[in-house]
Every structure is written in structure tokens, then in C-alpha cells.
Design an enzyme around this catalytic site. Structure first.
Site: not given
Ligand code: UD1
Length: 423
Positions: A307, A117, A329, A22-23, A122-126, A399, A93
Site C-alpha cells: 500500500d 480497490c 502481493i 483505516k485498516n 482478490r480471492p477470499i478462499d482462505q 476512502r 473490500r
Molecule cells: C489488506 C488491505 C490492503 C492491502 C493488503 C495487503 C484492508 C482492508 N486491506 O487487503 O489495503 O493491500 O491487505 O497488505 O486491510 N489472497 C488469497 N486468498 C485469500 C485472501 C488473499 O489468495 O483468501 C491473496 C491475495 O490475492 C493477495 C494476498 O493474498 O495476493 C494478500 O491479500 P490480503 O492480505 O488478504 O489482502 P486484503 O486483506 O484483501
């Protein structure tokens, strides 16, 4: 409300074939937008997240032909819009991958803030930081993300402050057609990241280092269409069946998987006392006694995947002694433990830690799937429990798990799908 009724207890026996990841698929589908041509994808999982992605791509102008339920030809020659409908993108997501891929092709992109989920913030700052490093302007307002560029994106060094799967993938997508070289450091190393890089390289991208801490991308002017690319098997689906086989004291051959990707899960099953045999592209898991308790700490790959955390917890609920789970995480990934308590599990979860005291038996109860993997854990708990466990909110499970009832039925389980009680 639709639900599963899991008739337990049951000992799983037989063979199961794992679907595409899936991912990986949710990144590779939007990655096809980078090519103005056709991509032939195989081993695409038939799950609702993929059906949602197909709808999004079609809404942007993609022409998608299903050769079979797991094989698609996506033709993006006529994609003419980079504004994705908020109704479609807000629900899950992985819609954030549209930002990186559409920015490679268009000057202005708009999606709604991604859903998915509920695992805490679930920030997207990075992701945004990576786009900005490559020269894009990004604004978040009114529930939407607007990304734009005035010229081509320009390769640049990008250092991720946290190891993020999504930000790593999005930075790769945006850098693929950028001018010059991008070096992304402190990246995630999950198998789906390597698969995305392999897919893009098969279309002519120049991506090196995926699977290590540093990824180097030399931008190319354009990508060429790909005649056939097969998505890797799903690590988490494989792990789900491995745990289910062990905790039901069964004996299951799990086919079409990559044993190397399963090492952190295999290690825990061995600690629990299961027998795990690895073959080239299959794994056999069997167990004939009460599991030993153990400690699990989630961390980015190659660590134990977050996961798989709810599923492995089921082994601890019926283990001898007391085990511990540390979630590193996501900040609120223990909501499912309240559901397991309804089934007689003895779990005390505070902050990032759950202490699980093994009990002799679980008993059936009506339980809810708080999210996709928590839902899978409820099914496994139902297989172990005495009686008929009703699992609600199963849309989360659908899903990410293809043919889940049929796959478990082949192993001797009885999981009924009840469509809608009101009708
Ligand atoms: C993906 C997976 C999800 C899995 C996660 C961790 C998909 C679609 N989803 O989610 O199932 O649980 O990887 O293996 O592939 N973070 C920040 N800023 C950012 C992005 C992330 O602080 O911009 C933090 C998150 O809050 C979290 C950590 O980084 O604590 C890891 O998140 P991330 O690896 O980005 O998870 P996803 O890609 O959303």
C-alpha cells in the site's frame, strides 16, 4: 466530476498529525458486533470507508452515537439481522469482516461479494477455508456469500496457504466466541492485526500471538463491553506524508505515529538520501537533494507494504539513476504508472516489475486515481510537478485519507477541492 487541483511545485514544511488506522478501524467496527453491549472507540478515522461501515452497522440494528468526528459509541445490544444490504457491502473490500464477526453471533449470515480497490484478483478462499475449519458452511452464489452454522463454531487448527491480512482477521473474529482452541498458522503480522487482537482482548477475548506467525485463540462464551479503546495510528498515512516530505525536499514532523511500524519505509527513505529522525511517537523527515534511486520489493509486514508502493514510486520518478519496484502481493498494481507517464515520468512496467528511470522534472497533467493509494501518489506527484495537476476519481482517496487537503495545506501545499464542474 469532482477533482483536486494540486498547485505545484511545493516544498512541504511543518507538522502533521496522523489519524487512526483505516485498516484497523474497518476490522474493529465489525468486531464490535461480537458484544451485545456498548463499545467506545477513539481515534477512529473520519473517512468514507468508516462512514460506509457505520451505515452497514446501523442497517443491522446498531445504535451509533458520534461523540466527535473521531470518537464513537457503538451499541450492538439490539442487532437483530445478519443479512447485510448488498448495496452497502458490495462497494468496499472490508465488508468481508462482517462474515467472521456475524458468524460469531448468528447462525446464518449473508453479505454480497466484497468490492474495493481494483488491484487484480482478490480471492477470499482462505477466509472461507478458515470458517469451514471452524465448522461453518459457506456458499458463494449470485454475487453473495452465505455462511451458516448448525451449532456453535468449534475451535480447530487453521493453516493459511497464503499470508492474508483479511483471512487472518476473519479467522480471529470467527474463533473468538468458538468453543475450544483455534491455532491459526502462517498468519499476517500487520500492525492492524495486533490492534484487532488487542481490542478483542480488551473485551475479554483470549487471543495470543498476534504479530507473530501463529495465533492461538481460546474461545470464550461472551465478551464484555469496553469503556474506551483507541485505534492505532495509520501506518500508510504516515508513510504517505514521509514520502511527500522527502520528495518535495521539505522538512516535516509527523506526529501521532508509531516509528517501529514505519521501519521498511524509513529504510528506503534513508537509501534515497533523506534524513529521518525517530522520536517516541513522531518522525521527522527532511531532504535537500535529488533522491538516489533504489529497489523496492513489496512483501507482508514487516516487509515493505504494497500500500506504499505507488507513493514511493514518486521518489524514483525524480531520482538520479534507475530504480526498480517489484510488486509481490497484487497482480495489477502498476496501472497508475500510465498516469505518471502523462506527467513526464519514465516508467516501464511489465508483470510484477516496474523499472523507473529518474527524470529532472515532472509536469502537470490531468490524471486519474486508479485506486486509493494510487490516488495518494497522484497528489504527491502533483506537489512535485511544475503547474496545476488535476487529479480525478478522488472518491478513492477520500476512502482512506482524513482531511487530506487541510493536512497538506498546513504543510504549505495548495490543493483545491473542486466539487463538481457540471453544477
Ligand atoms: C489488506 C488491505 C490492503 C492491502 C493488503 C495487503 C484492508 C482492508 N486491506 O487487503 O489495503 O493491500 O491487505 O497488505 O486491510 N489472497 C488469497 N486468498 C485469500 C485472501 C488473499 O489468495 O483468501 C491473496 C491475495 O490475492 C493477495 C494476498 O493474498 O495476493 C494478500 O491479500 P490480503 O492480505 O488478504 O489482502 P486484503 O486483506 O484483501
Amino acid at each position: 466530476m469532482e477533482k483536486f487541483i494540486v498547485h505545484g511545485p511545493c516544498r512541504l514544511n511543518g507538522e502533521v498529525t496522523i489519524s487512526g488506522a483505516k485498516n484497523a478501524a474497518v476490522a474493529i467496527l465489525p468486531a464490535t458486533l461480537l458484544v451485545k453491549g456498548k463499545c467506545h472507540l477513539e481515534n477512529v478515522p473520519d473517512i468514507s470507508d468508516i462512514r460506509a461501515y457505520v451505515k452497514i452497522l446501523e442497517s443491522l440494528g446498531s445504535n451509533i452515537e458520534y461523540i466527535s468526528k473521531n470518537e464513537l459509541i457503538i451499541d450492538n445490544s439490539n442487532v437483530n439481522s445478519a443479512i447485510a444490504s448488498s448495496e452497502l457491502t458490495s462497494k468496499f473490500r472490508a465488508s468481508y469482516y462482517l462474515l467472521g464477526s456475524l458468524l460469531g453471533r448468528f447462525d446464518k449470515v449473508q453479505i454480497s461479494l466484497p468490492g474495493g480497490c481494483n488491484l487484480g484478483a482478490r480471492p477470499i478462499d482462505q477466509h472461507i477455508k478458515a470458517f469451514e475449519r471452524l465448522g461453518a458452511t459457506v456458499e458463494v452464489r449470485n454475487g453473495n456469500v452465505y455462511a451458516s452454522r448448525t451449532t456453535s463454531l468449534k475451535g480447530a487448527p487453521v493453516f493459511l496457504d497464503v499470508v492474508s491480512v483479511g483471512a487472518t482477521m476473519n479467522a480471529i473474529l470467527a474463533a473468538t466466541l468458538a468453543e475450544g482452541t483455534t491455532v491459526i498458522e502462517n498468519v499476517a503480522k500487520e500492525p492492524h492485526i495486533v490492534d484487532l487482537a488487542n481490542f478483542l482482548n480488551s473485551m475479554g477475548a483470549q487471543i495470543k500471538g498476534a504479530g507473530t506467525d501463529t495465533i492461538k485463540i481460546t474461545g470464550v462464551k461472551e465478551l464484555h463491553q469496553v469503556s474506551s479503546y483507541s485505534i492505532i495510528p495509520d501506518q500508510i498515512e504516515t508513510g504517505t506524508f514521509m514520502v511527500a516530505a522527502a520528495v518535495t525536499r521539505g522538512d516535516v514532523l509527523i506526529k501521532n505515529c508509531i516509528p517501529k511500524h514505519m521501519e521498511p519505509i524509513t529504510a528506503k527513505l534513508l537509501e534515497a538520501g533523506a534524513t529521518v529522525k525517530e522520536y517516541e511517537d513522531s518522525i521527522r523527515v527532511s531532504m535537500d537533494k535529488k533522491p538516489n534511486s533504489f529497489t523496492v520489493k513489496t512483501s507482508p509486514y514487516p516487509g515493505f507494504p504494497t500500500d506504499m508502493q505507488p507513493q514511493i514510486c514518486i521518489l524514483l520518478t525524480v531520482a538520479s539513476g534507475t530504480g526498480m519496484i517489484v510488486e509481490n502481493i497484487w497482480e495489477s498494481r502498476f496501472q497508475y504508472t500510465d498516469e505518471l507517464a502523462k506527467m513526464g515520468a519514465d516508467i516501464s512496467a511489465h508483470g510484477t516489475t516496474a523499472i523507473v528511470k529518474g527524470v529532472d522534472k515532472l509536469y502537470s497533467a490531468p490524471v486519474h486515481s486508479h485506486d486509493l493509494r494510487a490516488g495518494a501518489a497522484m497528489i504527491i506527484a502533483g506537489l512535485v510537478a511544475e503547474g496545476n495537476t488535476e487529479v480525478y476519481d478522488i472518491h478513492h482517496i477520500l476512502r482512506g485519507y482524513e482531511d487530506i487537503t487541510a493536512k497538506f495545506a498546513n504543510l504549505g501545499a495548495n490543493i483545491e477541492y473542486v466539487k463538481n464542474e457540471e453544477n
